[in-house]
Structures are given as C-alpha cells and as structure tokens.
Design an enzyme around this catalytic site. Structure first.
Site, PDB file in Angstrom:
ATOM      1  N   LYS A 154       0.865  -1.193   0.000  1.00  0.00           N
ATOM      2  CA  LYS A 154       0.000   0.000   0.000  1.00  0.00           C
ATOM      3  C   LYS A 154       0.899   1.240   0.000  1.00  0.00           C
ATOM      4  CE  LYS A 154      -4.409   1.159   2.103  1.00  0.00           C
ATOM      5  NZ  LYS A 154      -5.224   1.310   0.921  1.00  0.00           N
TER       6      LYS A 154
HETATM    7  N1  PMP Z   1      -7.518  -2.686  -3.355  1.00  0.00           N
HETATM    8  C1  PMP Z   1      -7.018  -1.461  -3.208  1.00  0.00           C
HETATM    9  C2  PMP Z   1      -6.251  -0.860  -4.336  1.00  0.00           C
HETATM   10  C3  PMP Z   1      -7.217  -0.750  -2.015  1.00  0.00           C
HETATM   11  O1  PMP Z   1      -6.736   0.473  -1.857  1.00  0.00           O
HETATM   12  C4  PMP Z   1      -7.969  -1.350  -0.979  1.00  0.00           C
HETATM   13  C5  PMP Z   1      -8.213  -0.599   0.297  1.00  0.00           C
HETATM   14  N2  PMP Z   1      -7.164  -0.769   1.211  1.00  0.00           N
HETATM   15  C6  PMP Z   1      -8.459  -2.644  -1.177  1.00  0.00           C
HETATM   16  C7  PMP Z   1      -8.214  -3.282  -2.382  1.00  0.00           C
HETATM   17  C8  PMP Z   1      -9.220  -3.346  -0.091  1.00  0.00           C
HETATM   18  O2  PMP Z   1      -8.342  -3.681   0.945  1.00  0.00           O
HETATM   19  P1  PMP Z   1      -8.865  -3.815   2.434  1.00  0.00           P
HETATM   20  O3  PMP Z   1      -9.964  -4.786   2.399  1.00  0.00           O
HETATM   21  O4  PMP Z   1      -7.679  -4.322   3.182  1.00  0.00           O
HETATM   22  O5  PMP Z   1      -9.286  -2.477   2.861  1.00  0.00           O
END
Ligand code: PMP
Length: 300
Positions: A154
C-alpha cells in the site's frame, strides 16, 4: 472533512490544525510513503478496531517493500491507534496511519531521509455514497503492473493509478471504476477488491496484481464458514458481466453490491442473495455480534 481534536505525529499528540509538514517532505514529491485504511466500530462492549493486527502487519510489509524502517514497533503503533481513537472520542470511524519520508534530502534515492509516522482518525460513513448498489465502469487504465512497482504493497505513489481511474468515472453516471490487469483480466477497483458469484460459488481474482485486501480475506473466511465454495481465479471482463452477482470488498466500502458493469446489468440491477447474506454476516462480525469472529476485534 470534519476536524477532530488530535493527530498522533511521531509519538506525540498534536492539535489537528498543527499536524503540519515541511514543503520539501520527500513523500510529498515522489510518493514514497506507505499507509493503511482501518475501521473502528461500536460494539456492545465499546469501540473495537477491526483486524488491527493484519492492518499493522500489512503496513510493515509495505514499508519493508520500500526499504523504509519504521521507527516504532508493531505494538507501539497498535497502542497509538487505540489512543488516537480514545483522545478524539471517536466511537466509530476510519483510521489512517501513514509512514512517510520527511524533510532533509531530495533526489529519488530516499536513503537517509527521516522516517515519520502519523495517525489520524475521522468519522467516515458509506465510502461510495448511500446507494444500496453501485454502477462500475471498466477503466481505460490498467491496474499497476506488478513489475513496475510493488503492487501488493500500500504505497502512496501506487494510488495515482486509482486517482486517474476515479477521475475517469466522475460525472460519467458510474459510481466507481474497475481495473483490468496487464493481461486483460479483472483486477480490482481503485480501493476495493472484487468478487463474483456464479452458480452459488464465489470467485475472486488471485493475488499478484491486486492489493491483498483484509476485507477480501474476511469475506473468503465468512463465505467458507457459510458453506460456500470460494476459488481464486483469473476472471475475464465477459465472465464477470455474465456473473449472477458481483460485489466489491474493502475497509472503506465494506461489502458493496454492484448492479451494473459498463452497460450490463448484474442480477437485473438488484442485490443478490449471496451478496446480501455475506454483507449481513460482515456487518454483524465487525460489530462483535458473532462470537467466532470476535478474535478479529481489538477493543479500545
Ligand atoms: N484494493 C485497493 C487498491 C485498495 O486500496 C484497498 C483498500 N485498502 C483494497 C483493495 C481493499 O483492501 P482492504 O480490504 O484491506 O481495505
């Protein structure tokens, strides 16, 4: 956005308005920082953070991917998050930890830049609005290539890809974008993973080009516990348009039913039964109403 009282910055609480950085902050220029998006929910036993350990682990993985050494331990950051919720008296909301390279050095090799950490919290309701279902448009941009960046981390700069896709769908009558990957298969949304239901089985794209979502992981567990078959597989755009049900998952959007992809209605534009069931279980799980998922909660 709504202003709260304090932001945690490098180990201390500062007033919301005083949480400032220098204009030559390295991450501001090149995007070389990492962050998380976490939610806290009000349960019968008080406020609890959903899957805090997994989010902190992903934050450290993202930092490791960028060779950033976080000057705090996982435990210290978890504690700081709980304290930030407490000091701001936020019962339910969103939590944004960010690790960034500060002021001190310019140039693309960040080695030697000071590492800073901040945690902000704020109330954040339905991320994609209050509508029960969303319409998505396949973006002209593809999801970042895993050999161009570290796609499963991220990383702040990775999100320019998501910003462009979000700008593309703005004012188009669609609510959200959908990325294909470099092979032309379905990848994910700008801030969401995606699932489809076909013949009562659940399918989701495999890891590789996508962010390994923590909600995605929770949904896989919930679906298996409900007796559903869950499979990670490459999904073509045609296949997803022919699915019985499609939904997004993500910390911000939670479980978000998709009623339309491009011009194709999904399940005649209505929420599907399996999506509804998973959404209900998820909503109960995050609020501590299902004992077997209470291990996912960290109380403030
Ligand atoms: N894909 C992307 C590109 C994201 O930014 C997110 C949000 N964090 C997700 C998927 C979903 O991840 P999570 O369920 O951990 O929030």
């Amino acid at each position: 956005m709504e202003e709260l009282k304090k932001i945690w910055l490098d180990g201390k609480f500062v007033d919301w308005q005083e949480a400032k950085i220098h204009i030559l902050t390295h991450t501001l220029h090149y995007g070389g920082g990492v962050f998380e998006g976490i939610r806290a929910y009000l349960t019968e036993k008080g406020t609890a953070v959903f899957r805090l350990s997994q989010h902190i682990k992903r934050l450290f993985y993202s930092a490791f991917a960028l060779e950033i050494k976080i000057p705090f331990s996982e435990e210290e950051l978890k504690k700081a998050i709980l304290e930030t919720l407490k000091i701001n008296e936020l019962k339910e909301g969103y939590i944004r930890p960010i690790v960034f390279l500060g002021y001190g050095k310019m140039g693309l090799n960040p080695t030697g830049s000071p590492v800073q950490v901040a945690i902000a919290v704020w109330p954040w309701d339905a991320y994609l609005g209050e509508k029960e279902t969303v319409k998505v448009k396949i973006s002209k941009y593809i999801r970042i290539h895993p050999l161009s960046t570290i796609a499963d981390a991220k990383i702040c700069g990775n999100y320019v890809n998501s910003i462009l896709a979000s700008l593309e769908v703005k004012n188009s009558g669609f609510d959200e974008a959908l990325f294909l990957d470099f092979e032309g298969n379905v990848a994910e949304g700008p801030g969401e993973n995606i699932f489809m239901v076909k013949n009562k089985k659940l399918f989701t794209p495999p890891l590789g080009t996508i962010l390994p979502g923590i909600t995605r992981d929770s949904v896989i567990k919930i679906a298996k516990d409900l007796g559903l078959l869950v499979k990670e597989k490459k999904i073509s755009p045609q296949e997803i348009k022919e699915a019985d049900e499609v939904f997004f998952t993500g910390t911000a959007v939670e479980i978000c039913p998709i009623s339309q992809i491009d011009d194709t209605l999904i399940n005649q534009g209505r929420i599907g039964k399996i999506t509804k069931m998973i959404k209900e279980v998820y909503q109960k799980a995050v609020r501590g109403k299902i004992p077997k998922y209470s291990k996912w909660l960290t109380f403030v």
